[in-house]
Design a protein around this motif. Structure first.
Motif, PDB file in Angstrom:
ATOM      1  N   TYR A 177      14.413  12.581  -0.235  1.00 16.47           N
ATOM      2  CA  TYR A 177      13.216  12.396  -1.038  1.00 16.47           C
ATOM      3  C   TYR A 177      12.230  11.491  -0.311  1.00 16.47           C
ATOM      4  CZ  TYR A 177      15.665   8.053  -2.253  1.00 16.47           C
ATOM      5  OH  TYR A 177      16.336   6.851  -2.198  1.00 16.47           O
ATOM      6  N   LYS A 178      10.980  11.573  -0.728  1.00 18.68           N
ATOM      7  CA  LYS A 178       9.932  10.712  -0.194  1.00 18.68           C
ATOM      8  C   LYS A 178       9.193  10.048  -1.347  1.00 18.68           C
ATOM      9  CE  LYS A 178       8.198  14.079   2.519  1.00 18.68           C
ATOM     10  NZ  LYS A 178       7.460  14.779   3.603  1.00 18.68           N
ATOM     11  N   ILE A 179       8.864   8.780  -1.150  1.00 20.10           N
ATOM     12  CA  ILE A 179       8.104   8.014  -2.135  1.00 20.10           C
ATOM     13  C   ILE A 179       6.841   7.494  -1.458  1.00 20.10           C
ATOM     14  CG2 ILE A 179       8.107   6.071  -3.749  1.00 20.10           C
ATOM     15  CD1 ILE A 179      11.174   5.982  -3.410  1.00 20.10           C
ATOM     16  N   SER A 180       5.707   7.673  -2.105  1.00 17.04           N
ATOM     17  CA  SER A 180       4.447   7.117  -1.611  1.00 17.04           C
ATOM     18  C   SER A 180       3.995   6.023  -2.572  1.00 17.04           C
ATOM     19  CB  SER A 180       3.385   8.219  -1.535  1.00 17.04           C
ATOM     20  OG  SER A 180       2.137   7.688  -1.131  1.00 17.04           O
ATOM     21  N   ALA A 181       3.895   4.794  -2.062  1.00 16.79           N
ATOM     22  CA  ALA A 181       3.576   3.661  -2.932  1.00 16.79           C
ATOM     23  C   ALA A 181       2.942   2.539  -2.118  1.00 16.79           C
ATOM     24  CB  ALA A 181       4.842   3.147  -3.612  1.00 16.79           C
ATOM     25  N   PRO A 182       2.240   1.613  -2.770  1.00 16.48           N
ATOM     26  CA  PRO A 182       1.778   0.413  -2.056  1.00 16.48           C
ATOM     27  C   PRO A 182       2.972  -0.331  -1.478  1.00 16.48           C
ATOM     28  CG  PRO A 182       0.697   0.611  -4.201  1.00 16.48           C
ATOM     29  CD  PRO A 182       1.790   1.642  -4.169  1.00 16.48           C
ATOM     30  N   ALA A 183       2.837  -0.853  -0.278  1.00 14.71           N
ATOM     31  CA  ALA A 183       3.965  -1.468   0.424  1.00 14.71           C
ATOM     32  C   ALA A 183       4.647  -2.550  -0.403  1.00 14.71           C
ATOM     33  CB  ALA A 183       3.491  -2.035   1.758  1.00 14.71           C
ATOM     34  N   ASP A 184       3.860  -3.362  -1.110  1.00 10.03           N
ATOM     35  CA  ASP A 184       4.473  -4.480  -1.825  1.00 10.03           C
ATOM     36  C   ASP A 184       5.255  -4.055  -3.062  1.00 10.03           C
ATOM     37  OD1 ASP A 184       2.380  -3.796  -3.500  1.00 10.03           O
ATOM     38  OD2 ASP A 184       1.483  -5.792  -3.558  1.00 10.03           O
ATOM     39  N   GLN A 185       5.168  -2.771  -3.447  1.00  9.69           N
ATOM     40  CA  GLN A 185       5.931  -2.288  -4.591  1.00  9.69           C
ATOM     41  C   GLN A 185       7.339  -1.823  -4.206  1.00  9.69           C
ATOM     42  OE1 GLN A 185       4.700  -2.539  -7.945  1.00  9.69           O
ATOM     43  NE2 GLN A 185       3.511  -3.882  -6.614  1.00  9.69           N
ATOM     44  N   PHE A 186       7.578  -1.678  -2.901  1.00 14.63           N
ATOM     45  CA  PHE A 186       8.921  -1.336  -2.447  1.00 14.63           C
ATOM     46  C   PHE A 186       9.809  -2.578  -2.517  1.00 14.63           C
ATOM     47  CE2 PHE A 186       6.507   2.108  -0.471  1.00 14.63           C
ATOM     48  CZ  PHE A 186       7.347   3.197  -0.708  1.00 14.63           C
ATOM     49  N   THR A 187      11.095  -2.340  -2.630  1.00 13.40           N
ATOM     50  CA  THR A 187      12.027  -3.463  -2.667  1.00 13.40           C
ATOM     51  C   THR A 187      12.281  -3.980  -1.256  1.00 13.40           C
ATOM     52  OG1 THR A 187      13.986  -2.047  -2.447  1.00 13.40           O
ATOM     53  CG2 THR A 187      13.176  -2.475  -4.687  1.00 13.40           C
ATOM     54  N   ALA A 188      12.754  -5.203  -1.191  1.00 11.93           N
ATOM     55  CA  ALA A 188      13.082  -5.775   0.118  1.00 11.93           C
ATOM     56  C   ALA A 188      14.176  -4.955   0.795  1.00 11.93           C
ATOM     57  CB  ALA A 188      13.520  -7.227  -0.051  1.00 11.93           C
ATOM     58  N   ALA A 189      15.105  -4.406   0.013  1.00 12.86           N
ATOM     59  CA  ALA A 189      16.223  -3.634   0.564  1.00 12.86           C
ATOM     60  C   ALA A 189      15.800  -2.266   1.074  1.00 12.86           C
ATOM     61  CB  ALA A 189      17.308  -3.473  -0.488  1.00 12.86           C
ATOM     62  N   SER A 190      14.591  -1.818   0.729  1.00 12.34           N
ATOM     63  CA  SER A 190      14.138  -0.485   1.138  1.00 12.34           C
ATOM     64  C   SER A 190      13.871  -0.390   2.630  1.00 12.34           C
ATOM     65  CB  SER A 190      12.863  -0.106   0.377  1.00 12.34           C
ATOM     66  OG  SER A 190      11.760  -0.896   0.832  1.00 12.34           O
ATOM     67  N   GLY A 191      13.630  -1.528   3.265  1.00 14.30           N
ATOM     68  CA  GLY A 191      13.300  -1.527   4.685  1.00 14.30           C
ATOM     69  C   GLY A 191      11.816  -1.413   4.959  1.00 14.30           C
ATOM     70  N   VAL A 192      10.996  -1.287   3.917  1.00 18.78           N
ATOM     71  CA  VAL A 192       9.545  -1.207   4.093  1.00 18.78           C
ATOM     72  C   VAL A 192       8.993  -2.598   4.365  1.00 18.78           C
ATOM     73  CG1 VAL A 192       7.353  -0.693   2.948  1.00 18.78           C
ATOM     74  CG2 VAL A 192       9.316   0.839   2.646  1.00 18.78           C
ATOM     75  N   SER A 193       8.214  -2.734   5.423  1.00 22.50           N
ATOM     76  CA  SER A 193       7.600  -4.014   5.744  1.00 22.50           C
ATOM     77  C   SER A 193       6.649  -4.431   4.626  1.00 22.50           C
ATOM     78  CB  SER A 193       6.833  -3.902   7.067  1.00 22.50           C
ATOM     79  OG  SER A 193       6.207  -5.113   7.382  1.00 22.50           O
ATOM     80  N   GLY A 194       6.836  -5.623   4.105  1.00 22.20           N
ATOM     81  CA  GLY A 194       6.011  -6.100   3.007  1.00 22.20           C
ATOM     82  C   GLY A 194       6.598  -5.810   1.652  1.00 22.20           C
ATOM     83  N   GLY A 195       7.724  -5.093   1.620  1.00 23.81           N
ATOM     84  CA  GLY A 195       8.374  -4.813   0.341  1.00 23.81           C
ATOM     85  C   GLY A 195       8.832  -6.106  -0.318  1.00 23.81           C
ATOM     86  N   ALA A 196       8.340  -6.349  -1.526  1.00 24.30           N
ATOM     87  CA  ALA A 196       8.601  -7.634  -2.169  1.00 24.30           C
ATOM     88  C   ALA A 196       9.234  -7.505  -3.544  1.00 24.30           C
ATOM     89  CB  ALA A 196       7.284  -8.409  -2.293  1.00 24.30           C
ATOM     90  N   ALA A 197       9.338  -6.287  -4.044  1.00 26.48           N
ATOM     91  CA  ALA A 197       9.862  -6.111  -5.399  1.00 26.48           C
ATOM     92  C   ALA A 197      11.379  -6.278  -5.430  1.00 26.48           C
ATOM     93  CB  ALA A 197       9.485  -4.725  -5.928  1.00 26.48           C
ATOM     94  N   ALA A 198      11.865  -6.711  -6.570  1.00 22.90           N
ATOM     95  CA  ALA A 198      13.316  -6.814  -6.761  1.00 22.90           C
ATOM     96  C   ALA A 198      13.863  -5.459  -7.193  1.00 22.90           C
ATOM     97  CB  ALA A 198      13.627  -7.867  -7.820  1.00 22.90           C
ATOM     98  N   ALA A 199      15.079  -5.172  -6.802  1.00 24.12           N
ATOM     99  CA  ALA A 199      15.717  -3.934  -7.241  1.00 24.12           C
ATOM    100  C   ALA A 199      15.787  -3.910  -8.766  1.00 24.12           C
ATOM    101  CB  ALA A 199      17.116  -3.825  -6.644  1.00 24.12           C
ATOM    102  N   ASN A 200      15.548  -2.729  -9.333  1.00 26.45           N
ATOM    103  CA  ASN A 200      15.587  -2.504 -10.782  1.00 26.45           C
ATOM    104  C   ASN A 200      14.456  -3.193 -11.535  1.00 26.45           C
ATOM    105  OD1 ASN A 200      18.068  -0.940 -10.728  1.00 26.45           O
ATOM    106  ND2 ASN A 200      19.127  -2.877 -10.358  1.00 26.45           N
ATOM    107  N   ALA A 201      13.455  -3.695 -10.805  1.00 21.74           N
ATOM    108  CA  ALA A 201      12.310  -4.319 -11.469  1.00 21.74           C
ATOM    109  C   ALA A 201      11.400  -3.236 -12.045  1.00 21.74           C
ATOM    110  CB  ALA A 201      11.539  -5.188 -10.485  1.00 21.74           C
TER     111      ALA A 201
END
Length: 345
Positions: free
Chosen positions: A82-106
């Motif tokens: 699957y692919k997800i398109s989202a603002p970088a800061d909405q990804f979780t830190a565990a996603s591997g996206v640079s700038g991902g700041a959201a907590a899992a299950n948030a």
């Protein structure tokens, strides 16, 4: 004579010990941090039969400047990419996206528009809904079989529809929140051709009452192939738009109006009035001349993109119904169940 058996017992015990020691040493060893495999794939095991798959995640840029995470997990024994398109800061830190700041299950502020492609996967690779639109982040999911047919099988006979629909539901319910923060009460759906068959035939009847949002069924439709779960809630809370062309595939020409009639009947049986049904279930097959899914009268790819670009105008809270080049597509299904087709293609 008694000493001989004792000697052999000692020798054999030593040999057995060596064999086990050598086998244990031959087992693969984890290197480094115990989370290395998870970090490499960007996949986190979750409930509901979801586990990390071997394929690594890929991160690219979307056309609107958002970030695309491309990932594979195993759900109920099926490999789901699957692919997800989202603002970088909405990804979780565990996603591997640079700038991902959201907590899992948030719970995030934006919802999702989950698209299921047509047979062969074209719309998965094109990702027509990758722009964040109407506060919905784009998600596309690849069918988990070699032919890339949602529901498996062929034609209108989707033999794996139950399993595929359940996998999509588990992906949304159990996995995506490990990757990105989103509002689970704001998850919409888009089908394209075979993806519309899976959604209308299997997913919406089984899970639509859970989501209470909306679905655009492009160039495809099936009557429910499984029992409808909580038909009253489904009918009263799920917006359904059927979009086809007048020169659809011959196979789909009887299937689409049959699906329209079936969903209208679910609403009628739930006690909805004609006006209420008309506000929730709509249909259009104005385009003519481009063939299957060519809503812009040109071709499949650009036609699907046209509908994705205008998703807000069809499914938004204040939807105008206006689609560029077509006009207002939000015609009530009441009285328009038998959509007309001009030719067989």
């Amino acid at each position: 004579m008694a000493l001989i058996p004792q000697s052999w017992v000692g020798v054999m015990s030593f040999v057995v010990f060596l064999l086990f020691a050598l086998q244990a040493d031959a087992l693969p060893k984890k290197k480094g941090n115990a989370n290395t495999a998870t970090a490499a794939t960007g996949a986190t095991a979750a409930a509901g039969g979801v586990s990390a798959a071997a394929a690594a995640s890929k991160i690219t840029a979307a056309t609107d400047g958002s970030t695309i995470l491309d990932k594979t997990v195993t759900i109920n024994g099926l490999s789901i990419r699957y692919k997800i398109s989202a603002p970088a800061d909405q990804f979780t830190a565990a996603s591997g996206v640079s700038g991902g700041a959201a907590a899992a299950n948030a719970t995030g502020t934006a919802g999702l528009n989950v698209l299921l492609h047509g047979d062969g996967g074209q719309s998965f690779f094109d990702f027509p809904n990758q722009a964040v639109q109407n506060n919905l982040m784009g998600v596309v999911v690849l069918a988990p079989n070699k032919n890339l047919f949602w529901g498996g099988g062929s034609g209108l006979d989707r033999t794996d529809g139950v399993a595929h629909a359940a996998a999509v539901n588990s992906l949304i319910q159990d996995q995506l929140s490990q990757d990105v923060a989103f509002d689970p009460a704001n998850v919409f759906f888009t089908g394209v051709s075979g993806g519309s068959l899976l959604l209308s035939g299997f997913f919406v009847p089984a899970f639509g009452a859970t989501y209470k949002t909306g679905v655009v069924l492009n160039c495809g439709g099936l009557t429910p192939q499984v029992d409808v779960v909580d038909g009253a809630t489904l009918a009263a809370s799920m917006k359904i738009h059927f979009q086809s062309t007048q020169d659809e595939l011959a196979l789909l020409q009887p299937a689409i109006p049959a699906a329209i009639t079936a969903y209208e009947k679910i609403a009628t049986d739930a006690g909805l009035s004609a006006a209420q049904i008309g506000a929730l279930q709509t249909v259009d097959n104005t385009p003519n001349g481009g063939g299957h899914c060519a809503f812009d009268n040109k071709d499949f790819v650009s036609g699907v993109q046209l509908m994705s670009t205008n998703f807000e105008n069809i499914m938004g809270a204040n939807a105008s119904g206006e689609v560029t080049g077509i006009g207002n597509v939000l015609k009530t299904v009441v009285g328009n169940e038998a959509v007309k087709f001009t030719s067989a293609t």
